[in-house]
Scaffold this motif. Structure first.
Motif, short mmCIF file in Angstrom:
data_model
loop_
_atom_site.label_atom_id
_atom_site.label_comp_id
_atom_site.label_asym_id
_atom_site.label_seq_id
_atom_site.Cartn_x
_atom_site.Cartn_y
_atom_site.Cartn_z
N PRO A 164 0.82 -1.22 0.00
CA PRO A 164 0.00 0.00 0.00
C PRO A 164 0.85 1.27 0.00
O PRO A 164 2.01 1.25 0.40
N TRP A 194 -0.38 4.15 7.22
CA TRP A 194 -1.29 3.85 6.12
C TRP A 194 -2.57 3.28 6.70
O TRP A 194 -2.65 2.93 7.87
N ASP A 211 -5.35 0.22 6.43
CA ASP A 211 -5.52 -1.13 5.89
C ASP A 211 -6.86 -1.22 5.15
O ASP A 211 -7.61 -0.23 5.07
N CYS A 212 -7.18 -2.39 4.62
CA CYS A 212 -8.39 -2.55 3.81
C CYS A 212 -9.68 -2.35 4.61
O CYS A 212 -10.74 -2.14 4.03
N GLU A 213 -9.59 -2.39 5.94
CA GLU A 213 -10.76 -2.17 6.79
C GLU A 213 -10.83 -0.73 7.30
O GLU A 213 -11.70 -0.40 8.09
N GLY A 214 -9.89 0.11 6.89
CA GLY A 214 -9.89 1.51 7.29
C GLY A 214 -9.18 1.79 8.61
O GLY A 214 -9.29 2.90 9.14
#
Length: 53
Positions: free
Chosen positions: A15, A33, A35-38
């Motif tokens: 990412p 950063w 992650d894909c879950e915010g």
């Protein structure tokens, strides 16, 4: 070299991350950063493993 606020990635991929702290020991910088879950994540990564996006 990197500045706080620069957007970087690992040279191997992954990412987009924002540089949040400089001048740490052994050439590391702190990166943040989402992650894909915010969820906000942070890690200390050696600057030689990063490239600017």
């Amino acid at each position: 070299m990197f500045q706080i606020g620069d957007v970087v990635k690992l040279k191997s991929g992954g990412p987009s991350m924002t540089v949040t702290q400089l001048g740490l020991t052994h050439g590391r910088v702190e990166c943040a950063w989402f992650d894909c879950e915010g969820n906000l994540k942070t890690a200390f990564i050696h600057s030689k493993a990063l490239q600017e996006v």
